[in-house]
Design an enzyme around this catalytic site. Structure first.
Site, short mmCIF file in Angstrom:
data_model
loop_
_atom_site.label_atom_id
_atom_site.label_comp_id
_atom_site.label_asym_id
_atom_site.label_seq_id
_atom_site.Cartn_x
_atom_site.Cartn_y
_atom_site.Cartn_z
N GLY A 26 14.60 76.35 -22.03
CA GLY A 26 14.79 77.39 -23.04
C GLY A 26 13.49 77.84 -23.67
O GLY A 26 12.40 77.59 -23.14
N HIS A 32 9.06 82.39 -17.60
CA HIS A 32 10.45 82.16 -17.16
C HIS A 32 11.07 83.47 -16.67
O HIS A 32 11.76 83.51 -15.67
CB HIS A 32 11.32 81.68 -18.34
CG HIS A 32 10.90 80.39 -18.94
ND1 HIS A 32 10.42 80.29 -20.22
CD2 HIS A 32 10.93 79.13 -18.44
CE1 HIS A 32 10.16 79.03 -20.50
NE2 HIS A 32 10.45 78.30 -19.45
N GLY A 138 7.78 77.74 -11.63
CA GLY A 138 6.48 78.37 -11.84
C GLY A 138 5.37 77.43 -11.40
O GLY A 138 5.48 76.21 -11.53
N ASP A 141 3.25 74.44 -13.52
CA ASP A 141 3.55 73.02 -13.37
C ASP A 141 3.41 72.67 -11.89
O ASP A 141 4.39 72.38 -11.20
CB ASP A 141 4.97 72.73 -13.88
CG ASP A 141 5.10 73.09 -15.35
OD1 ASP A 141 4.44 72.44 -16.17
OD2 ASP A 141 5.83 74.05 -15.67
N GLN A 144 4.73 69.30 -10.72
CA GLN A 144 6.20 69.27 -10.78
C GLN A 144 6.81 69.89 -9.52
O GLN A 144 7.67 69.29 -8.86
CB GLN A 144 6.67 70.03 -12.02
CG GLN A 144 8.15 70.33 -12.06
CD GLN A 144 8.60 70.87 -13.40
OE1 GLN A 144 8.78 70.11 -14.34
NE2 GLN A 144 8.79 72.17 -13.53
N VAL A 167 2.19 83.13 -14.93
CA VAL A 167 2.07 84.34 -15.75
C VAL A 167 1.18 83.99 -16.93
O VAL A 167 1.30 82.92 -17.53
CB VAL A 167 3.47 84.82 -16.22
CG1 VAL A 167 3.34 86.07 -17.08
CG2 VAL A 167 4.35 85.10 -15.02
N SER A 176 3.36 79.34 -21.80
CA SER A 176 4.05 78.06 -21.95
C SER A 176 4.80 78.08 -23.28
O SER A 176 4.35 78.73 -24.23
CB SER A 176 3.00 76.94 -21.99
OG SER A 176 3.56 75.77 -22.55
O1 PAF Z 1 9.63 72.95 -16.24
C1 PAF Z 1 10.55 72.68 -17.04
O2 PAF Z 1 10.84 73.43 -17.98
C2 PAF Z 1 11.33 71.39 -16.87
O3 PAF Z 1 10.49 70.37 -16.43
C3 PAF Z 1 12.56 71.54 -15.96
C4 PAF Z 1 12.13 71.93 -14.55
C5 PAF Z 1 13.50 72.57 -16.52
C6 PAF Z 1 13.31 70.20 -15.86
O4 PAF Z 1 13.83 69.80 -17.09
#
Ligand code: PAF
Length: 269
Positions: A26, A32, A138, A141, A144, A167, A176
């Site tokens: 969120g 996003h 994105g 990260d 990730q 972005v 962020s």
């Molecule tokens: O990148 C994020 O916002 C979080 O790590 C994610 C991928 C939603 C997992 O909770």
């Protein structure tokens, strides 16, 4: 847009294929929204999830104060034409088998030891209950998305993990949710992180990597950042750069006024 608040309900829905999931915590920003737009352009339906995952926060991190802007998020998603918003129950992360990530013992994983275990565990649950054709992330990260890609491949999960460009604010600062902790002036100032990465990338062939790394760290420290890490590694596996490396990742985590900011650049050789 349909808002779904229970796991049972999301499991019972039949989405139009191919459909994409955009998992978020969120406090949606342009980063996003670029993922949602990409989803809308390239898939039949898009589901965004909003869940502040307790498993991925360390003891002294900002779980309880993480920015929450749910009505604003809903409005932004409605405007874009997102199809579904999934807001799981509070206990969504309870009683899950914790998944061991690969590539998690370097970069962010060093100062946030169980962070990627938490991310992977919750993403695994999302993928298993929603079964999207694609899941969008994105590149800010970087670690990730690499960890999730490796896991999905290893477990033969039939979801494409799609990684999309960072972005940036006008100043170059990567978008962020944690930028909300900074003033406009601070955000402008923190554009120095990206300038530093760009300079380093432009000098890759000119000086030894060790020298470039020290110069970049010195530059940022002088400017007023505390450096968690700044590393130049193989972008395919986050290990040391060798003669075989075809893609270099320059990644940084820098702290400014107690706000931890991450950014990176990938350079193909
Ligand atoms: O990148 C994020 O916002 C979080 O790590 C994610 C991928 C939603 C997992 O909770």
């Amino acid at each position: 847009m349909e808002v779904i608040k229970s796991t049972e309900e999301i499991e019972s829905l039949n989405f139009n294929s191919p459909f994409a999931l955009v998992p978020t915590m969120g406090n949606l920003h342009e980063g996003h929204l670029s993922l949602v737009k990409y989803g809308i352009e390239n898939y039949s339906e898009v589901i965004v999830s909003i869940y502040i995952n307790p498993l991925q926060f360390g003891k002294n991190e900002d779980f309880s104060t993480y920015p929450k802007t749910i009505s604003q998020d809903i409005q932004l998603l409605e405007t874009l034409g997102c199809n579904y918003l999934f807001i799981p129950e509070k206990n969504f992360a309870e009683n899950l088998e914790i998944i061991e990530p690969k590539f998690s013992d370097v970069l962010c994983g060093l100062s946030r030891p169980f962070h990627f275990h938490g991310v992977l565990t919750i993403i695994n649950k999302f993928l298993r209950i929603i079964k999207p054709n694609a899941c969008l992330f994105g590149l800010k990260d970087y670690q990730q998305q690499l960890i999730i890609k490796e896991f999905v491949k290893r477990k033969k999960i039939k979801t494409d993990i799609v990684s999309l460009p960072i972005v940036r604010e006008k100043s170059g600062l990567a978008m962020s949710s944690r930028n909300n902790y900074l003033s406009d002036e601070d955000k402008k100032f923190c554009g120095k992180i990206y300038s530093c990465l760009k300079n380093l990338a432009a000098s890759l062939k000119k000086k030894p990597l060790g020298v470039l790394k020290i110069e970049a760290i010195n530059f940022l420290q002088h400017a007023g950042f505390e450096i968690d890490y700044l590393e130049i590694v193989d972008a395919n596996n986050l290990s040391s750069v060798t003669k075989k490396t075809n893609k270099i990742l320059i990644a940084v985590a820098a702290i400014y006024k107690k706000v931890r900011l991450i950014d990176n650049i990938v350079v193909s050789l």
